[in-house]
Design a protein around this motif. Sequence first.
Motif, PDB file in Angstrom:
ATOM      1  N   LEU A 871     -16.176   3.579   2.374  1.00  0.00           N
ATOM      2  CA  LEU A 871     -16.693   4.182   0.989  1.00  0.00           C
ATOM      3  C   LEU A 871     -16.257   3.828  -0.044  1.00  0.00           C
ATOM      4  CD1 LEU A 871     -19.052   6.236   0.410  1.00  0.00           C
ATOM      5  CD2 LEU A 871     -17.713   8.040   0.486  1.00  0.00           C
ATOM      6  N   GLU A 872     -14.769   3.905  -0.310  1.00  0.00           N
ATOM      7  CA  GLU A 872     -14.019   3.607  -1.459  1.00  0.00           C
ATOM      8  C   GLU A 872     -14.369   1.963  -1.992  1.00  0.00           C
ATOM      9  OE1 GLU A 872     -10.406   6.618  -1.902  1.00  0.00           O
ATOM     10  OE2 GLU A 872     -10.282   5.046  -0.615  1.00  0.00           O
ATOM     11  N   ALA A 873     -14.328   1.359  -0.848  1.00  0.00           N
ATOM     12  CA  ALA A 873     -14.443  -0.177  -0.884  1.00  0.00           C
ATOM     13  C   ALA A 873     -15.942  -0.396  -1.523  1.00  0.00           C
ATOM     14  CB  ALA A 873     -14.326  -1.029   0.332  1.00  0.00           C
ATOM     15  N   GLU A 874     -16.825   0.135  -1.140  1.00  0.00           N
ATOM     16  CA  GLU A 874     -18.384   0.035  -1.242  1.00  0.00           C
ATOM     17  C   GLU A 874     -18.485   0.546  -2.866  1.00  0.00           C
ATOM     18  OE1 GLU A 874     -20.620   2.641   0.847  1.00  0.00           O
ATOM     19  OE2 GLU A 874     -20.377   1.379   2.763  1.00  0.00           O
ATOM     20  N   HIS A 875     -17.625   1.433  -3.419  1.00  0.00           N
ATOM     21  CA  HIS A 875     -17.783   1.927  -4.661  1.00  0.00           C
ATOM     22  C   HIS A 875     -16.743   1.118  -5.546  1.00  0.00           C
ATOM     23  CE1 HIS A 875     -20.193   5.145  -2.782  1.00  0.00           C
ATOM     24  NE2 HIS A 875     -20.742   4.905  -3.892  1.00  0.00           N
ATOM     25  N   GLN A 876     -16.018   0.158  -4.999  1.00  0.00           N
ATOM     26  CA  GLN A 876     -15.094  -0.549  -5.831  1.00  0.00           C
ATOM     27  C   GLN A 876     -13.805   0.388  -6.392  1.00  0.00           C
ATOM     28  OE1 GLN A 876     -17.717  -2.536  -8.661  1.00  0.00           O
ATOM     29  NE2 GLN A 876     -17.649  -4.379  -7.533  1.00  0.00           N
ATOM     30  N   ILE A 877     -13.380   1.406  -5.685  1.00  0.00           N
ATOM     31  CA  ILE A 877     -12.246   1.890  -5.943  1.00  0.00           C
ATOM     32  C   ILE A 877     -10.968   1.614  -5.183  1.00  0.00           C
ATOM     33  CG2 ILE A 877     -11.537   4.328  -5.758  1.00  0.00           C
ATOM     34  CD1 ILE A 877     -14.331   5.538  -6.215  1.00  0.00           C
ATOM     35  N   GLU A 878     -10.156   1.651  -5.744  1.00  0.00           N
ATOM     36  CA  GLU A 878      -8.890   1.150  -5.062  1.00  0.00           C
ATOM     37  C   GLU A 878      -8.265   2.423  -4.001  1.00  0.00           C
ATOM     38  OE1 GLU A 878      -4.193   0.031  -5.977  1.00  0.00           O
ATOM     39  OE2 GLU A 878      -5.509   0.141  -7.431  1.00  0.00           O
ATOM     40  N   SER A 879      -8.220   2.018  -2.981  1.00  0.00           N
ATOM     41  CA  SER A 879      -7.959   2.908  -1.747  1.00  0.00           C
ATOM     42  C   SER A 879      -6.471   3.192  -1.805  1.00  0.00           C
ATOM     43  CB  SER A 879      -8.282   2.165  -0.444  1.00  0.00           C
ATOM     44  OG  SER A 879      -8.062   3.270   0.592  1.00  0.00           O
ATOM     45  N   THR A 880      -6.026   4.446  -1.222  1.00  0.00           N
ATOM     46  CA  THR A 880      -4.656   4.815  -0.937  1.00  0.00           C
ATOM     47  C   THR A 880      -4.296   4.204   0.162  1.00  0.00           C
ATOM     48  OG1 THR A 880      -5.298   6.960   0.024  1.00  0.00           O
ATOM     49  CG2 THR A 880      -4.811   6.853  -2.430  1.00  0.00           C
ATOM     50  N   GLY A 881      -3.044   4.109   0.428  1.00  0.00           N
ATOM     51  CA  GLY A 881      -2.234   3.272   1.527  1.00  0.00           C
ATOM     52  C   GLY A 881      -2.681   4.134   2.707  1.00  0.00           C
ATOM     53  N   PRO A 882      -2.635   3.480   4.031  1.00  0.00           N
ATOM     54  CA  PRO A 882      -2.940   3.940   5.366  1.00  0.00           C
ATOM     55  C   PRO A 882      -2.179   5.153   5.562  1.00  0.00           C
ATOM     56  CG  PRO A 882      -1.818   1.797   5.499  1.00  0.00           C
ATOM     57  CD  PRO A 882      -2.256   2.051   4.237  1.00  0.00           C
ATOM     58  N   LEU A 883      -2.325   5.892   6.562  1.00  0.00           N
ATOM     59  CA  LEU A 883      -1.299   6.809   7.106  1.00  0.00           C
ATOM     60  C   LEU A 883      -0.066   6.182   7.731  1.00  0.00           C
ATOM     61  CD1 LEU A 883      -4.231   9.008   9.073  1.00  0.00           C
ATOM     62  CD2 LEU A 883      -3.502   9.355   6.764  1.00  0.00           C
ATOM     63  N   ASP A 884       0.889   7.165   7.528  1.00  0.00           N
ATOM     64  CA  ASP A 884       2.279   6.426   8.334  1.00  0.00           C
ATOM     65  C   ASP A 884       2.590   7.588   8.994  1.00  0.00           C
ATOM     66  OD1 ASP A 884       4.800   5.810   8.780  1.00  0.00           O
ATOM     67  OD2 ASP A 884       5.058   4.793   6.740  1.00  0.00           O
ATOM     68  N   LEU A 885       2.827   7.429  10.495  1.00  0.00           N
ATOM     69  CA  LEU A 885       3.233   8.499  11.209  1.00  0.00           C
ATOM     70  C   LEU A 885       4.433   8.513  11.638  1.00  0.00           C
ATOM     71  CD1 LEU A 885       0.232   8.070  11.802  1.00  0.00           C
ATOM     72  CD2 LEU A 885       0.436   8.445  14.074  1.00  0.00           C
ATOM     73  N   GLY A 886       5.456   7.538  10.796  1.00  0.00           N
ATOM     74  CA  GLY A 886       6.776   7.444  10.985  1.00  0.00           C
ATOM     75  C   GLY A 886       7.663   9.001  11.020  1.00  0.00           C
ATOM     76  N   LEU A 887       7.132  10.005  10.421  1.00  0.00           N
ATOM     77  CA  LEU A 887       7.712  11.278  10.225  1.00  0.00           C
ATOM     78  C   LEU A 887       7.164  12.207  11.001  1.00  0.00           C
ATOM     79  CD1 LEU A 887      10.175  11.540   8.109  1.00  0.00           C
ATOM     80  CD2 LEU A 887       8.602  12.633   6.452  1.00  0.00           C
ATOM     81  N   VAL A 888       6.391  12.169  11.961  1.00  0.00           N
ATOM     82  CA  VAL A 888       5.577  12.861  12.788  1.00  0.00           C
ATOM     83  C   VAL A 888       6.673  13.726  13.553  1.00  0.00           C
ATOM     84  CG1 VAL A 888       4.043  13.226  14.634  1.00  0.00           C
ATOM     85  CG2 VAL A 888       3.377  11.900  12.577  1.00  0.00           C
ATOM     86  N   GLU A 889       7.439  13.116  14.581  1.00  0.00           N
ATOM     87  CA  GLU A 889       8.192  13.495  15.517  1.00  0.00           C
ATOM     88  C   GLU A 889       9.371  14.376  14.765  1.00  0.00           C
ATOM     89  OE1 GLU A 889      10.279  12.452  19.610  1.00  0.00           O
ATOM     90  OE2 GLU A 889      10.648  11.056  17.903  1.00  0.00           O
ATOM     91  N   VAL A 890       9.773  13.779  13.413  1.00  0.00           N
ATOM     92  CA  VAL A 890      11.011  14.431  12.953  1.00  0.00           C
ATOM     93  C   VAL A 890      10.686  15.835  12.284  1.00  0.00           C
ATOM     94  CG1 VAL A 890      12.611  14.154  10.935  1.00  0.00           C
ATOM     95  CG2 VAL A 890      12.089  12.040  12.497  1.00  0.00           C
ATOM     96  N   VAL A 891       9.411  15.661  11.505  1.00  0.00           N
ATOM     97  CA  VAL A 891       9.138  16.970  10.980  1.00  0.00           C
ATOM     98  C   VAL A 891       8.494  18.007  11.975  1.00  0.00           C
ATOM     99  CG1 VAL A 891       6.975  18.018   9.784  1.00  0.00           C
ATOM    100  CG2 VAL A 891       8.238  15.811   8.706  1.00  0.00           C
TER     101      VAL A 891
END
Length: 958
Positions: A871-891
């Motif tokens: 949706l953001e690409a359609e509206h020419q809005i810079e997207s935030t970065g993808p999800l990072d699951l690297g902290l899931v188990e630790v937290v």
Amino acid sequence: MSADPEPSPSERSAAVHPTADADLPSGTVGRPTELEVFRALMGFTLDDFQVAGCEALEAGRGVLVAAPTGAGKTVVGEFAVHLALAAGRKAFYTTPIKALSNQKYGDLVRRYGPERVGLLTGDTTVNGEAPIVVMTTEVLRNMLYADSPTLDGLGYVVMDEVHYLADRFRGPVWEEVIIHLAPDVQLVSLSATVSNAEEFGDWLEMVRGDTAVVVSEVRPVPLGQHVLTRGDLYDLYAGHVDPTAPGVDPPISPELADAMRRRQAGDSAGGGPVGRGPRGRGDRGYRGGGYRSGGDRPGGPPRPAFRPTPRFAVVRLLADAGLLPAIVFIFSRAGCQGAVSQCLAAGLRLTTPAQEAQIRQIVEERCATLPSEDLAVLGYWEWTEALARGLAAHHAGMLPIFKETVEDLFSRGLVQVVFATETLALGINMPAKSVVLEKLVKWDGSAHVDVTPGEYTQLTGRAGRRGIDVEGHAVVVDHPGLDPVALAGLASKRLYPLRSSFIPTYNMAVNLVAQVGRERAREVLETSFAQFQADRGVVGLAKQAKAHAEALEGYAEAMRCHLGDFAEYAGLRRAITEREHGLTRDASRERRAAAARSLEGLQVGDVLEIASGRRAGHAVVLDPGSDVGVEGPRPTLLMDDRQVRRVSIAEVPDGVRRIGSLRVPRGFNGRNPAARRALSADLREWLPQAAPPRGGRQRPAKGRKAATEDAELASLRRRVRAHPCHACPDREDHARWAERWDKLRREHAALVARIEGRTSSIARVFDRICDVLQRLGYLAAAPDQPVTVTADGQWLRRLYAENDLLVAECLRRGVWEDLDAPGLAAAVSTVLYSARRDDREGEPRIPGGPAGTLGRALEETSRIWSTLETLEAEHQIESTGPLDLGLVEVVHRWAAGRSLEVVLKSTDLAAGDFVRWCKQIIDLLDQIAQAAPTAKVRETAHRSIRGLRRGVVAYSSL
């Protein structure tokens, strides 16, 4: 006659923003002014720039103070606090980071007492309704959007380190605060010395009213610049250069130049420290003047690796020269820890027995709250031993209590050397006698880049303790590629421009629309510093565009032809040229592709004919190579000159032709000269029997052939010959003017596009954001009615995370509804966490597995993120970065109550990083606990916070 020198920022500021005493009230006879009272309280003489800033404040003006690190600009901010108390109003003192807020809170408590000073940093609340409150800038922004009653009676806001608004991630918050503060609030902006202070002051005057700009470029303690090479310390500048005003590209010290030449001569002889190889993009290699980077000599043996001065030897040299205490900047956490270990292994001790005892006592007192079972996993004992010897590291991966203890011991003069990353350069009050830079290259998260003049100024700004040192010292350690001439230029360019990083966000949009409506919000955003700078740039571009337009008219007149439309004729000629170039490019691509195809499918022993290029002749395939994409394979061949070569299509532009095969002995070794001679002899013997004689085969002129056969090109040529202007005797003269006209026309079109792109650029981004919010139902607009914030939009107003819209969508769609407290904390970590380059591990483990409750929730969260990205690409809005699951188990483990040792053993994450991320997760969970649409998620968020806020995470220095 030489041109007048360009005025300095302070001179320009004085001309544009006069702050003469005559313009300011001086008080009445018999009654001291507040400034006089304040001066008496301070107990020391104020500098001229401090007086100018304070007088402007007392006159009711806003103030921008730009001065070097350590110059004492915070005095003006403290005077604003004094004025607020004297007038019975509130003062907010804002900082960019919690550590600086904590430090300032302590300073003000010591002066005014704990009952009159409060602290708000997101995870810490102390006396929040006090008349003086220190806070992070985000807290004040959130107050403004929430219309908090705490704002009642606010008279002054101090924005310390205001140049932080250039920060790409958090800088926009500063502009939001400056724009939205009530008009009657006096603003005090404290900045490092920037080259465009007048421009920033002009913007402050536009949005805040009357603002005095006070610029000081004078360091309170002069700074000497040095280079450490071959175990000796040399001045950087020549003796006649004033280090406090070196000018542009000052000459370097002859003694340093001679030492560097001797070092290079030693490198060439292989008998001393040497270069590490050809200079890379990140190095400042020598440019002329007899200097040269290290590297292997053509045809000679490789040089040994460069051996820099060991870190313990640097410390010993500084100690012997009386240049301690020192901060040594190493742009690597591992490097900082390694430096401490090296110094300990070398037996360095910089403290007396009495100092060591005092250090151990302070450390025990400050760390008494740490659970004893966590000390080993935190590296407490090794850290304490280093402190006892006067040595420490300081970086973001350290536990906050460890960093604060280092800062305390260094400020007391007990720790003598701190190895630090550049994060120490921001704000924290840790002055030293010397600052050492190990390199002039750093990793910026994506590449190795040179230290900029602004960064160099910030880093070295801590050298020189006011009232203690006569002179501060900046030392750069010799390293591969160091160019002292470039260093002199870097050190002398002390100023850098302040550039806005402001951009609207979803949270900002719904808050503005709720408060003032969409149209007014659009107007408010056009007052941002980002738009102000863009509009100022447009003024110069518009002048350039006007000049272009006038020149285009002149060129058009010069190419006018009495026989016909010469612009049309010139267009036909350009079309012919472009078509010819296009055909040539197509033919070249086809020829290259054919060459790549000829290298495919080769077998060991194939005999090849190479018709052209550097490798023309015959060869035997030793290794067919692997396909590496569009370039094709790179086979290894034995050439007919007995050399073994790995060949690319660049070396065989017309490809190769297989003409037969030879047996290559099993286990053939191309490095063995005898084996090469034998196979080469077989090839020479085979060729006359099997291969036709090689003639002077010519490269096919495919481009020329295509041009003669192309129908479109033929049609264009006929139209040119038939055009009336083709017969003009002045045709080529007209054509030269037409070429100039066309080149300028293209430049003019690009310039106009730039102008259009800058004009109202912030408002256009805001419009696109509002369109997305309307599409998703956070904003609504009935026909002929103003845009309003929906019920969903109302709780989006309370979500301030960078991924605010993603969090809102997850809450609205109930994705996190069924998660328990550890699961919600783990899910929230994915929208916040971003692994450092050296923290990335393999596939992250999901508690309960991918099919479990948490796994399904994370899968749906990822699906929502993907939908939003589209949706953001359609509206020419810079997207935030993808999800990072690297902290899931630790937290998840920590929130579930596991021990710190168990949690940290499952990850390479540093303890300090773990605590920092946990606090950010707590901050977002706190927002969710206020904003979530269901009571179930709100309660789960509260339980998640309680699960995370324990042990080292719960620690606060207050």
